[in-house]
Design an enzyme around this catalytic site. Sequence first.
Site, short mmCIF file in Angstrom:
data_model
loop_
_atom_site.label_atom_id
_atom_site.label_comp_id
_atom_site.label_asym_id
_atom_site.label_seq_id
_atom_site.Cartn_x
_atom_site.Cartn_y
_atom_site.Cartn_z
N ASP A 73 37.12 15.93 10.20
CA ASP A 73 35.90 15.29 9.69
C ASP A 73 35.38 14.28 10.70
O ASP A 73 35.50 13.07 10.53
CB ASP A 73 36.25 14.62 8.35
CG ASP A 73 35.08 13.87 7.72
OD1 ASP A 73 33.92 14.22 8.00
OD2 ASP A 73 35.35 12.93 6.95
N LYS A 75 32.16 14.57 11.83
CA LYS A 75 30.72 14.48 11.54
C LYS A 75 29.89 14.45 12.83
O LYS A 75 29.16 13.49 13.09
CB LYS A 75 30.41 13.24 10.70
CG LYS A 75 31.11 13.21 9.35
CD LYS A 75 30.63 12.01 8.52
CE LYS A 75 31.31 11.91 7.19
NZ LYS A 75 32.75 11.58 7.25
N ASP A 78 24.77 14.85 17.54
CA ASP A 78 24.44 14.56 18.94
C ASP A 78 23.48 15.64 19.41
O ASP A 78 22.99 16.46 18.60
CB ASP A 78 25.76 14.56 19.75
CG ASP A 78 25.70 13.61 20.95
OD1 ASP A 78 24.68 13.62 21.66
OD2 ASP A 78 26.69 12.88 21.16
N THR A 137 28.14 10.12 0.63
CA THR A 137 28.32 9.74 -0.78
C THR A 137 28.33 8.23 -0.99
O THR A 137 28.27 7.75 -2.11
CB THR A 137 29.63 10.36 -1.34
OG1 THR A 137 30.67 10.21 -0.38
CG2 THR A 137 29.45 11.81 -1.67
O1 C5P Z 1 38.80 7.15 0.01
P1 C5P Z 1 37.75 8.12 -0.43
O2 C5P Z 1 38.20 9.09 -1.50
O3 C5P Z 1 36.43 7.44 -0.77
O4 C5P Z 1 37.49 9.00 0.88
C1 C5P Z 1 36.43 9.90 1.01
C2 C5P Z 1 36.50 10.53 2.36
O5 C5P Z 1 35.46 11.47 2.48
C3 C5P Z 1 36.34 9.55 3.51
O6 C5P Z 1 37.24 9.98 4.53
C4 C5P Z 1 34.93 9.72 3.98
O7 C5P Z 1 34.81 9.54 5.37
C5 C5P Z 1 34.65 11.17 3.61
N1 C5P Z 1 33.26 11.51 3.35
C6 C5P Z 1 32.51 10.89 2.37
N2 C5P Z 1 31.19 11.24 2.17
C7 C5P Z 1 30.64 12.21 2.90
C8 C5P Z 1 31.39 12.86 3.87
C9 C5P Z 1 32.72 12.48 4.06
O8 C5P Z 1 33.04 10.01 1.66
N3 C5P Z 1 29.40 12.60 2.65
#
Ligand code: C5P
Length: 266
Positions: A73, A75, A78, A137
């Site tokens: 992940d 992301k 670029d 999110t």
């Molecule tokens: O700790 P938590 O359950 O909030 O972690 C969510 C994970 O999902 C984190 O690693 C975050 O970087 C990732 N993420 C996110 N929202 C996105 C894409 C990835 O929370 N849209």
Amino acid sequence: MTMKSNITETNKSSMKDRLIVALDMESPEGALALVRALKKSVSMFKVGSQLFTKAGPDIVRKIHGLGGRVFLDLKYHDIPSTVAKSGIEAARLGVFMFNVHVSGGGTMMKQCMQMVSESCGREGITRPVIIGVTVLTSICEETLRDDIGISRTIPEQVVHLAMLAKQDGLDGVVASAQEIRGIRDACGQDFLIVTPGIRPSGSAADDQSRIASPAWAMEQGADYLVVGRPITGSPDPLKAVQEILEEMEGAGKNEGFQGPRGQEAK
Ligand code: C5P
């Protein structure tokens, strides 16, 4: 040459294969200890920018050595050639899935998919699943409008970006459970939806804005759930995983399970 892709390996039958544990941890040793503790219950582990920056690509090889799949992940966002070449390196590492930001644009996504597919075909590597991040999110309507300058609502922007990702050949998107229905209507059943912002009942929202319970996310039609802090911050991570898997199994079986915080499940 026929090119194999992990998209054919996305297994919807077992909850074990649909829960992804986010290894957002400072200590690589701690992350590997967690993989060892959870690997019988979970197939896939997410390596994000914190762990990757600390431990480098070796952490991915070590997780593979323990028998885990990796969702890288990072992301990528670029210029097209940089994203495509990064994607080729991710594929060479053998990750099951990696992601790019859809807001990097259509040319970036198309070039990434094309160059990664060609490189995997040439090198006899199974192509990773490539998904696009829509709207993080953690982002709320106010941040999208006032800070980022997008006048669409979050559901409209997510569906707009999901349609762009599909049109430009990606395998699916990352979005909150609250947008799944709209994405399914626009992009169909075969388009993968990976859902972070999952909070089992009673756990803290942390910095997430658009959260949902594991059961509600499954009920909406998520393919994969990503869960980090409710597991990594638990005094008993294996128990936390087992409870989340039970909640996922229970989707659709219980009346009135928890939907987005403060709302009833539709
Ligand atoms: O700790 P938590 O359950 O909030 O972690 C969510 C994970 O999902 C984190 O690693 C975050 O970087 C990732 N993420 C996110 N929202 C996105 C894409 C990835 O929370 N849209």
